[in-house]
Structure formats: C-alpha cells, structure tokens
Design a protein around this motif. Structure first.
Motif, PDB file in Angstrom:
ATOM      1  N   ILE A   1      17.064  52.373  51.013  1.00  0.00           N
ATOM      2  CA  ILE A   1      16.592  50.995  50.796  1.00  0.00           C
ATOM      3  C   ILE A   1      17.724  50.071  50.378  1.00  0.00           C
ATOM      4  O   ILE A   1      17.929  49.000  50.961  1.00  0.00           O
ATOM      5  CB  ILE A   1      15.457  50.987  49.745  1.00  0.00           C
ATOM      6  N   GLN A   2      18.490  50.485  49.371  1.00  0.00           N
ATOM      7  CA  GLN A   2      19.552  49.627  48.838  1.00  0.00           C
ATOM      8  C   GLN A   2      20.913  50.058  49.382  1.00  0.00           C
ATOM      9  O   GLN A   2      21.274  51.233  49.294  1.00  0.00           O
ATOM     10  CB  GLN A   2      19.571  49.680  47.300  1.00  0.00           C
ATOM     11  N   LYS A   3      21.638  49.105  49.927  1.00  0.00           N
ATOM     12  CA  LYS A   3      22.999  49.345  50.433  1.00  0.00           C
ATOM     13  C   LYS A   3      23.825  48.112  50.090  1.00  0.00           C
ATOM     14  O   LYS A   3      23.738  47.087  50.765  1.00  0.00           O
ATOM     15  CB  LYS A   3      22.972  49.595  51.939  1.00  0.00           C
ATOM     16  N   THR A   4      24.619  48.203  49.039  1.00  0.00           N
ATOM     17  CA  THR A   4      25.324  47.039  48.515  1.00  0.00           C
ATOM     18  C   THR A   4      26.827  47.275  48.517  1.00  0.00           C
ATOM     19  O   THR A   4      27.301  48.316  48.052  1.00  0.00           O
ATOM     20  CB  THR A   4      24.864  46.718  47.076  1.00  0.00           C
ATOM     21  N   LEU A   5      27.559  46.305  49.035  1.00  0.00           N
ATOM     22  CA  LEU A   5      29.015  46.295  48.929  1.00  0.00           C
ATOM     23  C   LEU A   5      29.380  45.514  47.667  1.00  0.00           C
ATOM     24  O   LEU A   5      29.040  44.337  47.536  1.00  0.00           O
ATOM     25  CB  LEU A   5      29.649  45.645  50.156  1.00  0.00           C
ATOM     26  N   VAL A   6      30.035  46.189  46.733  1.00  0.00           N
ATOM     27  CA  VAL A   6      30.486  45.560  45.485  1.00  0.00           C
ATOM     28  C   VAL A   6      31.998  45.473  45.529  1.00  0.00           C
ATOM     29  O   VAL A   6      32.681  46.500  45.725  1.00  0.00           O
ATOM     30  CB  VAL A   6      30.038  46.359  44.247  1.00  0.00           C
ATOM     31  N   LEU A   7      32.527  44.280  45.363  1.00  0.00           N
ATOM     32  CA  LEU A   7      33.966  44.051  45.367  1.00  0.00           C
ATOM     33  C   LEU A   7      34.408  43.469  44.031  1.00  0.00           C
ATOM     34  O   LEU A   7      33.759  42.565  43.491  1.00  0.00           O
ATOM     35  CB  LEU A   7      34.358  43.093  46.491  1.00  0.00           C
ATOM     36  N   PHE A   8      35.512  43.990  43.513  1.00  0.00           N
ATOM     37  CA  PHE A   8      36.098  43.513  42.264  1.00  0.00           C
ATOM     38  C   PHE A   8      37.380  42.752  42.597  1.00  0.00           C
ATOM     39  O   PHE A   8      38.301  43.321  43.218  1.00  0.00           O
ATOM     40  CB  PHE A   8      36.430  44.679  41.335  1.00  0.00           C
ATOM     41  N   ALA A   9      37.434  41.478  42.239  1.00  0.00           N
ATOM     42  CA  ALA A   9      38.649  40.703  42.461  1.00  0.00           C
ATOM     43  C   ALA A   9      39.719  41.172  41.488  1.00  0.00           C
ATOM     44  O   ALA A   9      39.462  41.341  40.290  1.00  0.00           O
ATOM     45  CB  ALA A   9      38.367  39.219  42.272  1.00  0.00           C
ATOM     46  N   ARG A  10      40.923  41.356  41.992  1.00  0.00           N
ATOM     47  CA  ARG A  10      42.003  41.877  41.168  1.00  0.00           C
ATOM     48  C   ARG A  10      42.869  40.790  40.562  1.00  0.00           C
ATOM     49  O   ARG A  10      43.820  41.096  39.850  1.00  0.00           O
ATOM     50  CB  ARG A  10      42.880  42.816  42.012  1.00  0.00           C
ATOM     51  N   GLN A  11      42.559  39.550  40.846  1.00  0.00           N
ATOM     52  CA  GLN A  11      43.359  38.451  40.305  1.00  0.00           C
ATOM     53  C   GLN A  11      42.465  37.234  40.156  1.00  0.00           C
ATOM     54  O   GLN A  11      41.442  37.104  40.814  1.00  0.00           O
ATOM     55  CB  GLN A  11      44.522  38.127  41.253  1.00  0.00           C
ATOM     56  N   ASP A  12      42.856  36.364  39.240  1.00  0.00           N
ATOM     57  CA  ASP A  12      42.075  35.156  38.997  1.00  0.00           C
ATOM     58  C   ASP A  12      42.472  34.004  39.914  1.00  0.00           C
ATOM     59  O   ASP A  12      41.823  32.968  39.935  1.00  0.00           O
ATOM     60  CB  ASP A  12      42.235  34.709  37.541  1.00  0.00           C
ATOM     61  N   GLY A  13      43.541  34.169  40.656  1.00  0.00           N
ATOM     62  CA  GLY A  13      44.036  33.080  41.500  1.00  0.00           C
ATOM     63  C   GLY A  13      43.263  32.952  42.794  1.00  0.00           C
ATOM     64  O   GLY A  13      42.280  33.660  43.043  1.00  0.00           O
ATOM     65  N   PRO A  14      43.714  32.047  43.680  1.00  0.00           N
ATOM     66  CA  PRO A  14      43.022  31.815  44.967  1.00  0.00           C
ATOM     67  C   PRO A  14      42.993  33.081  45.821  1.00  0.00           C
ATOM     68  O   PRO A  14      43.934  33.876  45.837  1.00  0.00           O
ATOM     69  CB  PRO A  14      43.875  30.722  45.616  1.00  0.00           C
TER      70      PRO A  14
END
Length: 834
Positions: A753-766
């Motif tokens: 039922i659930q299939k989620t791509l979770v992404l963690f940004a490694r920087q605060d910049g653009p």
C-alpha cells in the motif's frame, strides 16, 4: 495569558462560588474568559481575582484549599471515609484512644528516627494526618499530629543527620531530606491542625521552622546558592515556602528578632522563586515537558509551590504555560495505560520512558497525578480530566480528595490531538501512530537546547522506541547499579555510550570534572559551559550553556519529521558537525510505522572513529546489514514485538554486537579514561523488586555501526521497521536513492500500500539535483526534508531521473520547516502536490 501573568488563573468553579462569609468581608470582582487553543484543546484561563481576605488574618487551612473548595470536599463523603480508613490502617497502629499519649508518642518517634530518612514519609504523614483531622474531625488523628509535632520539636534540629556519600559540590550530605521534610510537615500540620494547637506549641513550631532554615542554609547553602534548573535546592525552596506561608500571618506577633529572621528568609526564598526558578523552569517547560524526563522531571517541577502560593497569598499568580501544559507531558509520553499496582505485579513495563535518571517510571495519583489534577482544576482542561480518569491507580490519594471534582466519565479523549508533539526547550519530540495505548508505537527523540549536569544525561540526538515493550532503549540503571555519583552513573549510565546516539572516539580526549577522570566513551562532553545553568540567559541562544537541539519539527498525518543539532555537545577538537534527522512514517510496516534515522557527522580528523549505537534489552540478531530485536510486554511472553534495523549508509558498514552479563559486557566501555576496557557493573543490586524492574529495563546489549574505512565525513542511514513478533511479518523494503545534494531511500510496505521516497537534503543552500531513478522501485509519495523553509521549487521527471530544482516562481513551496511532500500519481509523466 502570558507565561507569568500578574493575575490569578481561573480555578474552575471554586473561585466563582465564593461563600457568604467571605463576601461579607470583601467585595469581589470576578472576570473570566477562555480562549480556545485548537492545537492543544486547552482553555487559557484569564485572570480571576480570588475571594481572599487581603490585609487580614487568614483562616486556616489556607495552604492547599480555599473556603469554597473546602465546602465541596466536605460533600465527598465516600472519599473522606476512604481517607479515614486508610489513615487508621497505616498510621493509627498502636492505639485507638486519643488519650493514650504514651502509645501515640512511641509510634510517632519511630517515624522520625535514623531509619526513616525518606522525605516522602514526612510529607505524606503530615498531609494524611492533617487532612483526616480537619475534614473528618478525627480526634485520634489530631492526637497523632500533635505528638508527631512534639517528637520533631524534642529532637535536635539536625536530627536525623544521615551520612555523607557520593561526589557532591560542597560535600553535600546525601540525606538533606529530613530537615526539608520536617519543614513541610511542620508547615502542613500548622495549617491543618491550627485550631487544635495552643499558642505555645505554635510559637515553638515557628521557631523550629526558622531553626531548620538556618540549619539547611548553614549546611548546604541551598538558599544563598540555589540551583535554578532543579535539584535538592529546589525541593528545599518548596518545603521552605510551605512552612513560611503557613506561619506568615502570625509572625507579626512574635518578638523582633524572630520577625527579622522570618522576613530575611521569606524575601530571599520568594526572590529566588520569582527571579530564578520560575523564569528558568517556565522557559524550559513552556510546552509542559522537562529535560530530566518523567521521573526527576516530575520531582523538580512539582506543583506544590504554585498551589501553596495560589491559595495562601493574594500576590500575582505563579501559574503559567508550563503548568497549563503539564498534562501533555504525561499524555504524550505514555507508553501504555496499565497503571494499576496489579499490572506491575504481572510484569508490565512502567508506563513512562526511562529518560534521564530514573528510579522508576510508574504512574501514581500523588506523583504525576498532581500535575494532571492541577491542569483539570485550575484550567478546566478536558484532556486532564480524561487522562486522570484513565490512569487512576485506585489508590487513596490526598491530592485526589482535594482537587478531583469531576465525574469518572468526564473529559475529552485525545483522539483529535496531533499524534506528535514538540516539547521545545525541554528538547523532546514524542511521536506515536495511535491514541490506542495498547497498540501504539511510541518514539522519543531527544535533543535539548541547553546543557546541565543534574539528572540530565549526555544523550543529545538520542532516540528510543517502545511497542508492547522497550525495543530501542536508554541503557543502564539508577540505584540498581549505583546511585547518583556512583562509578556506573559517571562512567556509563549518564554518558553517550549508554544511549542511541553517535560516538566519536579520540583516544587523547580526557573527560575530567572536579579533579576526577572518567571513562572516554567517545561521547559528549561532561560539561558545556557551567555545570548547571543559573539564569535564563545561560540557556538561551548566546548563553554559556546553550546548545542548539531540535531545530526542525513538522507533524503531518502521514509522517513526523524532526532534526536535532548536537554539534556543541561534543568537544570542538573532534567534532565539526552532527545533525540527526528522524522521519516517522506511519503505516509503512504493515499497520505499524517505519522510522528513518539519517546522521550527518563531520569530525576534525579521519582518525576519530565515528559509531552509531542501538541499545536493546534482549540480545539482538545480526545478519549482514540487518539487526533484529525482539521484546515482549513483560507479562505475556507470547505477546511480542520486533524491531528490524536495515543499515543503508555507510555503504561499507560493519556491525558489531556488544553485551551480555555472561560476557562481562553489559555496561561496557572500551576506554576507562586510562586506555583500559571496563564493564561498569560493580554495584549491581537486585535485592528489591524495584531494583529488579530497573535492571530489566537497563538492558545489556548494543550494536555499533561504523564504516570500515574512516573519513572525516560520515553519513548513516538506518531504516527501522516495527512489527508484531510473529514470523509472518518482515521488515519494510528499503532501497537507497541519492545524488550529490540529497540522499535517502524508497520505503516499500510489504502489504503493497505505502511506497514513499524519502530524501534528506545534505545542505541548506540552493538545490539543483538530478536524482537517478534507474533500478529504483516505483513509489507513490515523495517526501523531501532538510530544505530551507518557504522557498519555491520545480519538481519534474526527465527520462529516468527526478529533478529537484530551487527556482523562484516554481509551483511547489517548501514548508516553514523545510519539507516538500507530494503524492505521485504516475511516473515518469507527472508529479503532483498533495
């Protein structure tokens, strides 16, 4: 109402029903209003001036009740009868004759001898005896109360003395409790028994109260050198306040020297409350929580001083947001609701987390229950009423007699409340997937925004997981392995190595304090700034003890996201950066959650080994990059749960299992401060049931995850799936996805039922990221965290790549907390915002 309003809060119906005798004395203006707070379901009580006898001698009892409250208590005939029976069984053992002074005296003298040092004995005895004497007009209780007072007066002011143990500043005696307890007892009995005490004994009580204050100040300097974040000095201020308020109206009739001594202590103690304890503790507890957890966090924020000040004075109220929100600390932190003594005897784990120093985390009506009752009484909080009814331990409770004035079916269940809450300055995010306390998966994530030593561990960026029983734990034990200041306490229990956080081992680092060297666990500093903060400025941004703590928090129906920054908790000689992001994905492991823990660590040198820790009670199973932990609910061995941890980063991870009492590694540290391995189990004590329970929760196993090749930059991504214990359940499938600026994984529920791509940004910049989807399983949701807040993005698919680009005017906007969340209807043709 502000955190510290200059007005009194509304005390439910009692301050609105002013008795006739009081109305004759004064004219009252009653103004009340309630402002709904949707997120909490509380009501903010506006000022209601209480019907008091300003400028006149106050009628006793006045410390914990008001005339209209007394009238309602007198109508609780069944509860009063229960109090009478309890007191007869517990405290009237030698005689039933109030004229049998000799027998009564023998019994009361035993209660204050060297074998009865616990502060609770003084407090509970004086309250039960006093309440039973006043409300039930029980002459036997009156006689016991008088002889108890006389027994205290007949002994030297420093009796019982106790012993000196442990490592304390200024050589503090371990048993400063008796003089504090006697302060409370004399104040409470002076108030409850006032009409039955002659002038001579009341005069002697006033003198002894001042003598106890002199003794406490001379011996421990609690009043001239208070510890505002909590500790024995706060308890000394609680009991001093109770005693001083009880005798306040009759001090003017005493001789000048006594009046001067009284005024000195009254001014000093009230100033310490209003300028020290209240500002600092209100800031820490603004959302109801406390950095010491649920044990000492309850002791050192107890409601007693606020109630005494509220009832016994006409001064500005000390109640504010911290006290109004206290109920949510006990509501959100609840692991389960099996709070009866019978449940404990069956073996169920304690209902609250073992966070900070914990002797036990059991619920009682007279401990945590007082905070809940105060929220119900003073703020008419419907969740407080519901929670007290739900957790009522069926004990005979004097606080319940005084303050519970609602029906057993009254109150609102928390079903409409968010499933997660951030207790900001206390530094906890508490996450759950249900308000069904028998089935919820409770996760605590701790990263306090300031440092202190007292009962506060080096556990920044640590987490725990509970489902049916403790799966991921804070390890070690308080009392059962040695108490405050023991070798176990200094070298293991309070240290980072005992918690689910990150170690960075520098073999040359020295952990020293007050001339002592302690274990080099590779963890967080023994002291950051001052050993304990003294002012509000110390803990706020820019202060000596300020850390960073949790800087991102977002609760959504599908997930909770939090990020903690623990960089300043470590020596700057070894740590440049440590942030931990935690995502709690509901219903991604069948009906249970998946927890993603992403760590970004940068050390000052590649030679410092960086290690991720996961602690458990039972021995974990390790197979390749998977760790499996099993636990039962403590009462039924067949009612099990499981935690699966899959390590995706580092890509060259090695997992080492450590522990087992039989292996001499239950509380193992590889470096005792002098380069030698040591297992801190020297003082293990299983002689009592309480110690046995504490040792069970202490655990004795951990896994350590690290990279085979150490670098300055270390990133960990661990995916933790929770399930029932049956073999038919398997961990959620997790597939790594990453690019230069973001990385994460696709989490696939086994039920499809659930299939989620979770992404963690490694920087605060653009960001301008092209993320390859080649070989990546399909997903129907996309969550990106760690972005700058409130910026615009383009998200589109080109070929087999997902493009995430920060662009002004883009159709998607990150939340205030820096997240993007999409439902994906089809790939690669479209990505739609939910």
């Amino acid at each position: 109402m502000n955190e510290r309003s200059g007005d009194k809060p509304c005390v439910a119906a009692y301050f609105l029903r002013v008795p006739l005798i009081v109305r004759i004395v004064a004219v009252f203006v009653v103004v009340s209003a309630c402002v709904a707070t949707a997120a909490e379901g509380t009501e903010r009580a506006l000022a209601v001036p209480r019907g008091s006898l300003a400028g006149q001698t106050r009628t006793h009892p006045c410390l914990f009740v008001h005339p209209s409250l007394i009238a309602d208590i007198l109508r609780k005939t069944e509860d009063l009868a229960a109090i009478d029976r309890y007191v007869a069984a517990m405290y009237h053992r030698n005689t039933s004759n109030p004229l049998d002074v000799a027998s009564i005296r023998r019994e009361t003298e035993v209660l204050i001898d060297e074998n009865h040092l616990e502060i609770e004995r003084f407090r509970t005895y004086s309250m039960y005896i006093g309440i039973n004497s006043y409300f039930n007009k029980n002459r036997l209780s009156t006689a016991y109360g008088r002889q108890y007072i006389q027994a205290i007066l007949d002994q030297p002011v420093d009796f019982p003395r106790g012993v000196v143990t442990g490592r304390y500043p200024h050589g503090m005696e371990a048993h400063d409790g008796p003089p504090r307890g006697k302060l409370f007892a004399l104040g409470a009995l002076y108030d409850w028994l006032h009409a039955d005490l002659d002038d001579n004994i009341k005069r002697a009580m006033r003198e002894r109260i001042l003598g106890l204050l002199d003794y406490i100040e001379t011996t421990w300097r609690f009043y001239s050198e208070p510890l505002y974040s909590g500790g024995h000095s706060r308890l000394a201020h609680v009991h001093a306040l109770v005693a001083l308020l009880a005798i306040r109206d009759e001090i003017p009739s005493d001789e000048a020297g006594r009046r001067d001594r009284y005024q000195h202590y009254f001014d000093l103690i009230v100033r310490n409350w209003t300028q020290g304890y209240n500002p600092l503790q209100d800031w820490i507890s603004i959302d109801g929580g406390y950095h010491m957890g649920w044990a000492y966090g309850t002791s050192y924020t107890c409601m007693t001083p606020y109630l005494a000040w509220e009832f016994a004075t006409d001064e500005p109220s000390w109640f504010g947001d911290a006290q109004r929100n206290r109920v949510y600390w006990y509501l959100y932190g609840l692991r389960h609701d099996k709070t009866q003594s019978s449940h404990r005897s069956m073996g169920y784990y304690d209902p609250y987390p073992y966070s900070g120093d914990v002797w036990a985390a059991v619920y009682t009506n007279d401990f945590q229950g007082l905070g809940v009752l105060a929220c119900a009484l003073l703020f008419d909080n419907p969740h407080a009423k519901w929670l007290f009814n739900r957790l009522d331990d069926s004990s005979v409770s004097y606080w319940e007699l005084l303050y519970r004035h609602f029906d057993e079916d009254e109150g609102d269940a928390p079903s409409e409340l968010p499933l997660s809450r951030h207790f900001r300055h206390a530094g906890y995010v508490i996450m759950r997937d249900s308000w069904d306390f028998n089935e919820n998966v409770l996760v605590t994530f701790k990263s306090t925004s300031f440092f202190s030593v007292n009962h506060h561990h080096r556990d920044q960026n640590a987490f725990t997981i509970f489902y049916k029983g403790p799966l991921a734990i804070d390890s070690g034990a308080y009392g059962a392995c040695g108490g405050y200041g023991s070798e176990h306490w200094w070298n293991y229990y309070t240290r980072s190595v005992a918690h689910n956080t990150i170690l960075v081992y520098d073999p040359d680092e020295r952990f020293t304090l007050w001339g002592e060297t302690y274990s080099n666990d590779g963890g967080q500093l023994l002291v950051v700034g001052k050993t304990n903060p003294q002012t509000l400025d110390d803990v706020r941004e820019g202060g000596t003890n300020h850390l960073i703590g949790i800087d991102r928090f977002e609760d959504h129906g599908d997930y909770t996201y939090a990020r903690g920054d623990a960089t300043r908790s470590y020596s700057p000689h070894k740590m440049d950066r440590f942030t931990r992001s935690l995502v709690y994905l509901r219903a991604h492991s069948y009906v249970w959650p998946v927890i993603l823990v992403y760590d970004d660590v940068q050390t000052t040198a590649p030679r410092f080994r960086t290690t991720y820790l996961l602690h458990s009670i039972r021995e974990p199973a390790v197979e390749n990059n998977r760790v499996t932990i099993t636990i039962d609910d403590g009462a039924d061995a067949a009612n099990e749960s499981r935690l699966f941890q899959e390590t995706l980063l580092p890509s060259d991870a090695q997992i080492v299992k450590i522990g087992g009492a039989e292996n001499g590694q239950a509380f193992f540290v590889a470096d005792d401060g002098f380069g030698n391995p040591y297992n801190y189990d020297d003082q293990v004590n299983s002689s009592s049931t309480e110690y046995q329970r504490a040792l069970r929760e202490a655990g004795q196993w951990r896994v350590e995850v690290s990279a085979r090749v150490q670098q300055r930059q270390s990133r960990f991504l661990n995916v933790l799936s929770v399930t029932d214990g049956a073999d038919q359940y398997h961990p959620a499938q997790a597939t790594y996805v990453g690019s230069t600026g973001v990385e994460g994984c696709v989490v696939q529920d086994n039920d499809g039922i659930q299939k989620t791509l979770v992404l963690f940004a490694r920087q605060d910049g653009p960001l301008d990221e092209e993320i390859s989807l080649s070989g990546v399983p399909s997903f129907n949701r996309l969550l990106v965290v760690g972005l700058p807040g409130e910026l615009e993005y383009n998200v589109h698919v080109a070929g087999s790549a997902l493009h995430l680009v920060q662009r002004q005017g883009g159709p998607f906007r990150s939340s205030v907390q820096g997240t993007l969340y999409f439902r994906v209807s089809a790939l690669p043709s479209s990505v739609h915002m939910e």
